[in-house]
Every structure is written in C-alpha cells, then in structure tokens.
Design an enzyme around this catalytic site. Structure first.
Site, mmCIF file in Angstrom:
data_model
loop_
_atom_site.group_PDB
_atom_site.id
_atom_site.type_symbol
_atom_site.label_atom_id
_atom_site.label_comp_id
_atom_site.label_asym_id
_atom_site.label_seq_id
_atom_site.Cartn_x
_atom_site.Cartn_y
_atom_site.Cartn_z
ATOM 1 N N ASN A 1 2.505 -6.803 9.720
ATOM 2 C CA ASN A 1 4.202 -6.051 9.021
ATOM 3 C C ASN A 1 3.620 -5.232 8.352
ATOM 4 O OD1 ASN A 1 4.532 -8.161 7.500
ATOM 5 N ND2 ASN A 1 6.300 -8.272 7.678
ATOM 6 N N ASP B 1 1.123 -14.619 -5.427
ATOM 7 C CA ASP B 1 1.947 -15.020 -5.173
ATOM 8 C C ASP B 1 2.199 -16.197 -3.945
ATOM 9 O OD1 ASP B 1 0.455 -14.465 -2.840
ATOM 10 O OD2 ASP B 1 1.714 -12.865 -2.046
ATOM 11 N N GLU C 1 8.101 -7.756 1.910
ATOM 12 C CA GLU C 1 8.251 -7.573 3.186
ATOM 13 C C GLU C 1 8.706 -6.842 3.271
ATOM 14 O OE1 GLU C 1 6.738 -9.765 4.981
ATOM 15 O OE2 GLU C 1 7.033 -11.812 4.889
ATOM 16 N N HIS D 1 3.611 -5.835 4.820
ATOM 17 C CA HIS D 1 3.456 -6.067 4.003
ATOM 18 C C HIS D 1 2.621 -6.628 3.003
ATOM 19 C CE1 HIS D 1 3.283 -10.868 4.757
ATOM 20 N NE2 HIS D 1 2.229 -10.671 4.202
HETATM 21 C C1 GLP Z 1 -0.349 -13.506 2.940
HETATM 22 C C2 GLP Z 1 -0.581 -12.984 1.443
HETATM 23 C C3 GLP Z 1 -0.422 -12.134 1.491
HETATM 24 C C4 GLP Z 1 -2.329 -11.324 2.463
HETATM 25 C C5 GLP Z 1 -1.614 -11.576 3.589
HETATM 26 C C6 GLP Z 1 -3.077 -11.521 4.966
HETATM 27 O O1 GLP Z 1 1.081 -13.140 3.504
HETATM 28 N N1 GLP Z 1 0.878 -13.380 0.969
HETATM 29 O O2 GLP Z 1 -1.132 -11.354 0.215
HETATM 30 O O3 GLP Z 1 -2.162 -10.067 1.966
HETATM 31 O O4 GLP Z 1 -1.495 -13.219 3.257
HETATM 32 O O5 GLP Z 1 -3.014 -12.533 5.364
HETATM 33 P P1 GLP Z 1 -4.411 -12.832 5.885
HETATM 34 O O6 GLP Z 1 -5.833 -11.924 4.827
HETATM 35 O O7 GLP Z 1 -4.811 -14.185 6.304
HETATM 36 O O8 GLP Z 1 -4.684 -11.861 6.612
#
Ligand code: GLP
Length: 252
Positions: A140, A72, A147, A142
């Site tokens: 949440n 993304d 989302e 995702h």
């Molecule tokens: C963002 C990314 C996700 C990732 C998430 C978790 O939202 N789009 O792909 O899984 O962050 O991030 P973290 O690893 O910092 O908890």
C-alpha cells in the site's frame, strides 16, 4: 522545491541486491566512525541479513565497527518474543544479539509510552543519527509502519496497522491474530538519514513502486516522501519494476 529523483537500479533478480547492500554497509563504515545503521525487517531483507550475519561471524565485517537499530516494533513485542521485529533480526543475524547485550543495538521501545519514544529518539541522536537507513515497501506504499495518511513531519509514534499490512503479516502469527498496533519510525525520522536504500521485490510491489517514483508526492503514498530526500537508492527486481518505463532494463 522540485522532487528529487532517487537513483533506481533494476536487478536481474532479488538476490543480486545482497552484494549491493553489503557494499552499502562497507561504504558507510569507511565514511563514518561507528555509524548507526538502521535495518528493516520483512522477507525482502532475509537473504541480506543472513549474508550480513555470516560476514560478521567470519570477520569479513567488524561487529565493533557500527551501531545498529531498526524501524519499527509491534506493541508489546519485547526483543525475544516470537513474531517481533527484533526477534526476526536476531534470528537472521545472530551478531545483533550480542550487540543488543552490549548496548550497541538500540531496539525500538515496544510499549509506546511517550517517554520511551522520546528517549529512543535521543539515543539515536547521541549515536550520531542514522547514517544508513534500509527500507522495504508495503504494497500500500507504506514505509516502516507509516500507513497512508501519515504526515510527512512525523517522528517516532504509535500507529494503527492497515488491514493490508495485517493480512500480509497474518501467516507469521497464525493461528493467533496479527498485531494491530506498532511503534514506528516516522517519515521525518526516515528522511533524517544520511543515506537511504529502499528495496522492493516482486509483482505485488509494482504498483506502489510506480506511485512512489512517478505519482504525486503525497501522504496518501508514504514512500513518495523519499522524493524529498537527496541521497536515496531504490533497488528493484524486474517484477517490481514492471510498471515503470515498461519494466525498465535490468542492470545486474
Ligand atoms: C512490514 C515492515 C516494513 C516492510 C514491509 C514489507 O510492514 N514494517 O518495514 O517494508 O513489512 O515486508 P516484506 O519485505 O515482507 O514485503
């Protein structure tokens, strides 16, 4: 169709995921010629990406042996813009910068025009489709930026970020506001991968982990869609596993 059960491994600590993930990369390279590997961003993958960068630099893994992409990108964040996903990936794993220059790293288009999104999906298909998909988990529930409420049938699309997602991202953008829109792989795009490895570490992920593995399979909890995929590994540390089976026994 009854839901599939991902293989779940509870690690003594998050760092123990690094050799497991490097091994997944080695395995996909052994199984497929020039496999397309899709990487995830976030703090969860920092240690792994730095280790991968080291392996690629020292020749422990061949930089020519695979193609890369990711999940993304924030709207308007070109590959070198601070705070963007490609920028994060190339900072952590500098070999991706050369791959980008040589067309071996396929960046998610950052402006969200319909033609750019279908073009990206076509490039992924021409590269053989995603052989290995690495995934993090939002608190949440995702996956990528899908989302709660995103249909399971979704391909790449532009999405509005949830407030919890923006709050989690805010420290990286301060004093500016975090972005509110992104282009993301859809849930169907993710489920199209041959092999998926999801990592979730820390107490803050424990509820989403429990719901992903044991709650309803529902768009309200996007990660629950992984139970429709037959080849998924879930790597947790003990804190993320605290709400499943009383914390589950840690393996290694
Ligand atoms: C963002 C990314 C996700 C990732 C998430 C978790 O939202 N789009 O792909 O899984 O962050 O991030 P973290 O690893 O910092 O908890």
């Amino acid at each position: 169709m009854s839901p599939a059960h991902p293989e779940v491994r509870v690690l003594l600590a998050a760092d123990a995921a690094v050799p497991v993930l490097l091994d997944e990369v080695r395995q996909v390279m052994a199984r497929r010629e020039s496999p397309l590997i899709s990487f995830a961003t976030g703090s969860t993958f920092g240690a792994f990406l730095r280790a991968l960068g080291g392996e690629l630099q020292q020749g422990g893994l061949a930089v020519t042996a695979f193609n890369a992409t990711h999940l993304d990108e924030y709207i308007g964040f070109e590959p070198t813009r601070r705070g963007g996903m490609v920028q994060e990936l190339t900072m952590r794993c500098p070999a991706f910068r050369d791959m980008l220059a040589r067309g071996k790293f396929l960046p998610v288009p950052c402006y969200g025009a319909a033609g750019s999104i279908t073009g990206h999906e076509a490039r992924l298909a021409r590269a053989g489709g995603i052989a290995l998909q690495l995934l993090g988990l939002g608190r949440n529930g995702h996956i990528a930026f899908n989302e709660p409420g995103t249909p399971f049938e979704s391909g790449f699309h532009v999405t509005q970020l949830a407030e919890t997602t923006r709050a989690d991202a805010a420290p990286s953008f301060a004093p500016d506001e975090p972005p509110d829109r992104a282009v993301t792989a859809g849930i169907a795009s993710i489920l199209g991968a041959e092999r998926i490895v999801l990592c979730a570490f820390g107490r803050g992920k424990a509820h989403a982990v429990q719901a992903m593995l044991h709650g309803d399979v529902t768009p309200a909890l996007p990660a629950s869609a992984l139970r429709r995929h037959g080849n998924t590994l879930v790597l947790l540390d003990r804190e993320a596993a605290i709400e499943i089976e009383g914390g589950a026994a840690a393996g290694s």
